[in-house]
Design a protein around this motif. Structure first.
Motif, PDB file in Angstrom:
ATOM      1  N   ASN A 225      17.977   5.042  44.662  1.00  0.00           N
ATOM      2  CA  ASN A 225      17.511   5.750  45.853  1.00  0.00           C
ATOM      3  C   ASN A 225      16.050   6.154  45.642  1.00  0.00           C
ATOM      4  OD1 ASN A 225      16.918   7.653  47.851  1.00  0.00           O
ATOM      5  ND2 ASN A 225      18.365   9.181  47.081  1.00  0.00           N
ATOM      6  N   ILE A 226      15.160   5.534  46.413  1.00  0.00           N
ATOM      7  CA  ILE A 226      13.745   5.902  46.345  1.00  0.00           C
ATOM      8  C   ILE A 226      13.434   6.786  47.554  1.00  0.00           C
ATOM      9  CG2 ILE A 226      11.367   5.038  46.490  1.00  0.00           C
ATOM     10  CD1 ILE A 226      12.537   4.585  43.771  1.00  0.00           C
ATOM     11  N   HIS A 227      13.574   8.090  47.365  1.00  0.00           N
ATOM     12  CA  HIS A 227      13.290   9.013  48.467  1.00  0.00           C
ATOM     13  C   HIS A 227      11.791   9.218  48.652  1.00  0.00           C
ATOM     14  CE1 HIS A 227      12.629  11.934  45.286  1.00  0.00           C
ATOM     15  NE2 HIS A 227      13.905  11.865  44.897  1.00  0.00           N
ATOM     16  N   THR A 228      11.028   9.065  47.575  1.00  0.00           N
ATOM     17  CA  THR A 228       9.573   9.194  47.674  1.00  0.00           C
ATOM     18  C   THR A 228       8.963   7.805  47.547  1.00  0.00           C
ATOM     19  OG1 THR A 228       9.701  11.353  46.556  1.00  0.00           O
ATOM     20  CG2 THR A 228       7.520  10.368  46.817  1.00  0.00           C
ATOM     21  N   ILE A 229       8.464   7.281  48.655  1.00  0.00           N
ATOM     22  CA  ILE A 229       7.867   5.950  48.642  1.00  0.00           C
ATOM     23  C   ILE A 229       6.442   6.006  48.101  1.00  0.00           C
ATOM     24  CG2 ILE A 229       7.210   3.997  50.130  1.00  0.00           C
ATOM     25  CD1 ILE A 229       9.746   5.505  51.810  1.00  0.00           C
ATOM     26  N   LYS A 230       5.812   7.147  48.296  1.00  0.00           N
ATOM     27  CA  LYS A 230       4.486   7.372  47.710  1.00  0.00           C
ATOM     28  C   LYS A 230       4.384   8.830  47.270  1.00  0.00           C
ATOM     29  CE  LYS A 230      -0.469   7.056  48.621  1.00  0.00           C
ATOM     30  NZ  LYS A 230      -1.507   6.975  49.676  1.00  0.00           N
ATOM     31  N   PRO A 231       4.123   9.113  45.992  1.00  0.00           N
ATOM     32  CA  PRO A 231       3.981   8.157  44.895  1.00  0.00           C
ATOM     33  C   PRO A 231       5.322   7.541  44.495  1.00  0.00           C
ATOM     34  CG  PRO A 231       3.941  10.394  44.046  1.00  0.00           C
ATOM     35  CD  PRO A 231       3.958  10.512  45.540  1.00  0.00           C
ATOM     36  N   LEU A 232       5.323   6.245  44.271  1.00  0.00           N
ATOM     37  CA  LEU A 232       6.525   5.513  43.906  1.00  0.00           C
ATOM     38  C   LEU A 232       6.861   5.730  42.431  1.00  0.00           C
ATOM     39  CD1 LEU A 232       8.546   3.257  44.954  1.00  0.00           C
ATOM     40  CD2 LEU A 232       6.985   1.629  43.867  1.00  0.00           C
ATOM     41  N   ASP A 233       8.151   5.814  42.142  1.00  0.00           N
ATOM     42  CA  ASP A 233       8.603   5.922  40.752  1.00  0.00           C
ATOM     43  C   ASP A 233       8.560   4.523  40.129  1.00  0.00           C
ATOM     44  OD1 ASP A 233       9.805   6.446  38.335  1.00  0.00           O
ATOM     45  OD2 ASP A 233      11.427   7.661  39.177  1.00  0.00           O
ATOM     46  N   GLU A 234       7.367   4.093  39.750  1.00  0.00           N
ATOM     47  CA  GLU A 234       7.162   2.729  39.248  1.00  0.00           C
ATOM     48  C   GLU A 234       7.901   2.470  37.943  1.00  0.00           C
ATOM     49  OE1 GLU A 234       3.028   1.817  39.060  1.00  0.00           O
ATOM     50  OE2 GLU A 234       2.755   1.953  41.244  1.00  0.00           O
ATOM     51  N   ASP A 235       8.003   3.480  37.109  1.00  0.00           N
ATOM     52  CA  ASP A 235       8.693   3.299  35.825  1.00  0.00           C
ATOM     53  C   ASP A 235      10.175   2.997  36.034  1.00  0.00           C
ATOM     54  OD1 ASP A 235       6.346   3.716  34.457  1.00  0.00           O
ATOM     55  OD2 ASP A 235       6.736   5.836  34.057  1.00  0.00           O
ATOM     56  N   LEU A 236      10.810   3.724  36.954  1.00  0.00           N
ATOM     57  CA  LEU A 236      12.223   3.494  37.238  1.00  0.00           C
ATOM     58  C   LEU A 236      12.432   2.121  37.874  1.00  0.00           C
ATOM     59  CD1 LEU A 236      15.176   4.336  37.500  1.00  0.00           C
ATOM     60  CD2 LEU A 236      14.587   5.538  39.617  1.00  0.00           C
ATOM     61  N   VAL A 237      11.561   1.766  38.803  1.00  0.00           N
ATOM     62  CA  VAL A 237      11.649   0.470  39.474  1.00  0.00           C
ATOM     63  C   VAL A 237      11.517  -0.669  38.463  1.00  0.00           C
ATOM     64  CG1 VAL A 237      10.433  -1.085  41.061  1.00  0.00           C
ATOM     65  CG2 VAL A 237      10.875   1.283  41.739  1.00  0.00           C
ATOM     66  N   ALA A 238      10.523  -0.572  37.592  1.00  0.00           N
ATOM     67  CA  ALA A 238      10.301  -1.617  36.592  1.00  0.00           C
ATOM     68  C   ALA A 238      11.459  -1.702  35.597  1.00  0.00           C
ATOM     69  CB  ALA A 238       8.992  -1.354  35.857  1.00  0.00           C
ATOM     70  N   ALA A 239      11.949  -0.553  35.168  1.00  0.00           N
ATOM     71  CA  ALA A 239      13.058  -0.535  34.205  1.00  0.00           C
ATOM     72  C   ALA A 239      14.311  -1.162  34.802  1.00  0.00           C
ATOM     73  CB  ALA A 239      13.341   0.905  33.768  1.00  0.00           C
ATOM     74  N   ALA A 240      14.594  -0.855  36.064  1.00  0.00           N
ATOM     75  CA  ALA A 240      15.773  -1.403  36.733  1.00  0.00           C
ATOM     76  C   ALA A 240      15.638  -2.914  36.901  1.00  0.00           C
ATOM     77  CB  ALA A 240      15.959  -0.732  38.090  1.00  0.00           C
ATOM     78  N   ALA A 241      14.429  -3.359  37.239  1.00  0.00           N
ATOM     79  CA  ALA A 241      14.182  -4.789  37.413  1.00  0.00           C
ATOM     80  C   ALA A 241      14.392  -5.543  36.100  1.00  0.00           C
ATOM     81  CB  ALA A 241      12.770  -5.011  37.933  1.00  0.00           C
ATOM     82  N   LYS A 242      13.891  -4.990  35.008  1.00  0.00           N
ATOM     83  CA  LYS A 242      14.046  -5.620  33.695  1.00  0.00           C
ATOM     84  C   LYS A 242      15.519  -5.652  33.277  1.00  0.00           C
ATOM     85  CE  LYS A 242       9.460  -4.247  32.047  1.00  0.00           C
ATOM     86  NZ  LYS A 242       8.700  -3.316  31.168  1.00  0.00           N
ATOM     87  N   GLU A 243      16.256  -4.635  33.690  1.00  0.00           N
ATOM     88  CA  GLU A 243      17.658  -4.517  33.301  1.00  0.00           C
ATOM     89  C   GLU A 243      18.542  -5.549  34.010  1.00  0.00           C
ATOM     90  OE1 GLU A 243      21.226  -1.137  33.544  1.00  0.00           O
ATOM     91  OE2 GLU A 243      19.173  -0.598  34.051  1.00  0.00           O
ATOM     92  N   THR A 244      18.277  -5.772  35.292  1.00  0.00           N
ATOM     93  CA  THR A 244      19.168  -6.646  36.077  1.00  0.00           C
ATOM     94  C   THR A 244      18.573  -8.018  36.411  1.00  0.00           C
ATOM     95  OG1 THR A 244      18.400  -5.767  38.215  1.00  0.00           O
ATOM     96  CG2 THR A 244      20.226  -4.602  37.139  1.00  0.00           C
ATOM     97  N   GLY A 245      17.260  -8.137  36.370  1.00  0.00           N
ATOM     98  CA  GLY A 245      16.632  -9.430  36.612  1.00  0.00           C
ATOM     99  C   GLY A 245      16.387  -9.816  38.050  1.00  0.00           C
ATOM    100  N   LYS A 246      17.012  -9.113  38.984  1.00  0.00           N
ATOM    101  CA  LYS A 246      16.796  -9.371  40.409  1.00  0.00           C
ATOM    102  C   LYS A 246      16.794  -8.048  41.173  1.00  0.00           C
ATOM    103  CE  LYS A 246      18.422 -14.113  40.854  1.00  0.00           C
ATOM    104  NZ  LYS A 246      19.278 -15.065  41.599  1.00  0.00           N
ATOM    105  N   VAL A 247      15.942  -7.977  42.201  1.00  0.00           N
ATOM    106  CA  VAL A 247      15.800  -6.740  42.974  1.00  0.00           C
ATOM    107  C   VAL A 247      15.916  -7.029  44.471  1.00  0.00           C
ATOM    108  CG1 VAL A 247      14.168  -4.920  43.662  1.00  0.00           C
ATOM    109  CG2 VAL A 247      14.393  -5.549  41.241  1.00  0.00           C
TER     110      VAL A 247
END
Length: 313
Positions: A225-247
Motif C-alpha cells: 500500500n503506497i499511501h504517499t505517492i510523493k515522496p515515494l517509499d523507493e526503498d520499499l518499492v525496490a526491495a519488493a521488486a527484487k524479492e518477487t521479480g515482477k511488479v
C-alpha cells in the motif's frame, strides 16, 4: 461472518478535521460551496468561526489559503479533485508551491468512482499534476483509518500537502489501535513471493481481494500500500521488486503520471524490473454507477487478478 465495514474517505476527511479542530487552534477550513459533499460541513458545525465558504471560486480559495498560511494559520482548502487540482492548478503552483506555504489541499471525489457525475468530474489526472509541483506531498489513503491518520500527519507536516479522497464507501482494512501512518512510508499489507502488487487509494482493498483469488490458483502475491505517492517509499518499492521479480501497479488514476509512473521512475534507477501498470488507460471516464465503472475499467479484484495472472504466466 460479520459484514466488512465500509466508509468513504471523504467522510473520514470531515471527521478528522472536526476531531483535530479542538487540538489545533490554528486550523482553518476553506470550501468552495461544497461543504456537504466534501464533508467539511462537519468541521463547520463544530467551529463555524474557522470555516470559510469561498463560493464557486476555487482559484481564489487557493489564494485565500495562501494568505492565511502566511499569518501562521494551517488552512485546508477543500473541493472536488477536478476543481482543486485541475481548475486551480496555477494558483497552487505559483501561490502555494513556489513560496512553499503550509497549505493543505483536501481533494474529494477523485477518480472514476465519482460515478454518475461523469467524465467532467472524474479527475484521473490530479496525482500527475500535483507530483510535478516541487515540494508538494501527495497522499492517497486506502481506508477510513488511514485517511484520518493522513489528515493529522498533514497538519503536523510543515509545507504543502495534497490529500486525495473518494466518494465511494470502501472497506476498512486497517486496525486503528495498531496502525501507524508515516508520510513517505509504504505499508506491506500482505507478504508474497511471486509478484508484487503496489496499489494506492481504493485499489488497495481491491488488490487484496485479487491476491486472495490469485492464492487460490497458486500465485503468491505481495501487496504493498503506497499511501504517499510523493515522496515515494523507493526503498520499499525496490526491495519488493527484487524479492518477487515482477511488479504490478494499481491506481484509480491515469496510468500516465501517477503511481505507476512514480514506481517505474524509482525502479529504473534502483532495481530494473518488469512492470504492469493497471489504471485508466489514456481515456476519459463516463457516467454510471461507481461499482460498475470500477469493473468496466478493470479496477475490481476479479479484473486485477486476471491481469496479474496473465502477467505472471
Amino acid at each position: 461472518m460479520s459484514e466488512i465495514k465500509k466508509i468513504a474517505t471523504r467522510e473520514s476527511y470531515g471527521k478528522a478535521l472536526a476531531e483535530c479542530g479542538a487540538e489545533y487552534k490554528e486550523l482553518v477550513v476553506l470550501d468552495a460551496d461544497l461543504a456537504g459533499a466534501t464533508k467539511t460541513g462537519v468541521f463547520k458545525k463544530a467551529f463555524p468561526e474557522r470555516h470559510i465558504d469561498c463560493g464557486i471560486a476555487e482559484c481564489n480559495m487557493m489564494g485565500v489559503a495562501a494568505g492565511l498560511a502566511t499569518t501562521g494559520k494551517i488552512p485546508f482548502a477543500s473541493s472536488f479533485a477536478m476543481f482543486a487540482a485541475g481548475r486551480a492548478f496555477e494558483q497552487i503552483r505559483n501561490s502555494i508551491g513556489y513560496p512553499h506555504l503550509n497549505v493543505k489541499i483536501g481533494a474529494t471525489h477523485a477518480g472514476i468512482s465519482v460515478g454518475e457525475d461523469g467524465a467532467t468530474h472524474q479527475c484521473n489526472e490530479d496525482i500527475a499534476l500535483m507530483r510535478t509541483i516541487p515540494g508538494m506531498v501527495v497522499i492517497s489513503p486506502a481506508d477510513d483509518v488511514e485517511a484520518r491518520a493522513a489528515v493529522r500527519a498533514a497538519i503536523e507536516h510543515q509545507g504543502p500537502v495534497y490529500l486525495r479522497f473518494g466518494r465511494l464507501a470502501v472497506p476498512v482494512i486497517h486496525d486503528e489501535a495498531s496502525y501507524k501512518f508515516e508520510i513517505g512510508k509504504g505499508v506491506v499489507e500482505r507478504e508474497g513471493k511471486d509478484v508484487t502488487i503496489i496499489a494506492t487509494g481504493l485499489c488497495v482493498s481491491e488488490s487484496l481481494a485479487a491476491a486472495e483469488k490469485l492464492a487460490a490458483e497458486g500465485i503468491d502475491a505481495k501487496v504493498v500500500n503506497i499511501h504517499t505517492i510523493k515522496p515515494l517509499d523507493e526503498d520499499l518499492v525496490a526491495a519488493a521488486a527484487k524479492e518477487t521479480g515482477k511488479v504490478v501497479t494499481v491506481e484509480e488514476h491515469s496510468v500516465i503520471g501517477g503511481l505507476g509512473s512514480a514506481v517505474c521512475d524509482a525502479l529504473s534507477a534502483k532495481a530494473p524490473t518488469p512492470v504492469l501498470k493497471i489504471g485508466i488507460n489514456d481515456t476519459y471516464g463516463e457516467s454510471g454507477p461507481a461499482a460498475a465503472l470500477i469493473k468496466k475499467y478493470g479496477l475490481d479484484g476479479d479484473s486485477i487478478a486476471e491481469k496479474v495472472k496473465a502477467f505472471v504466466k
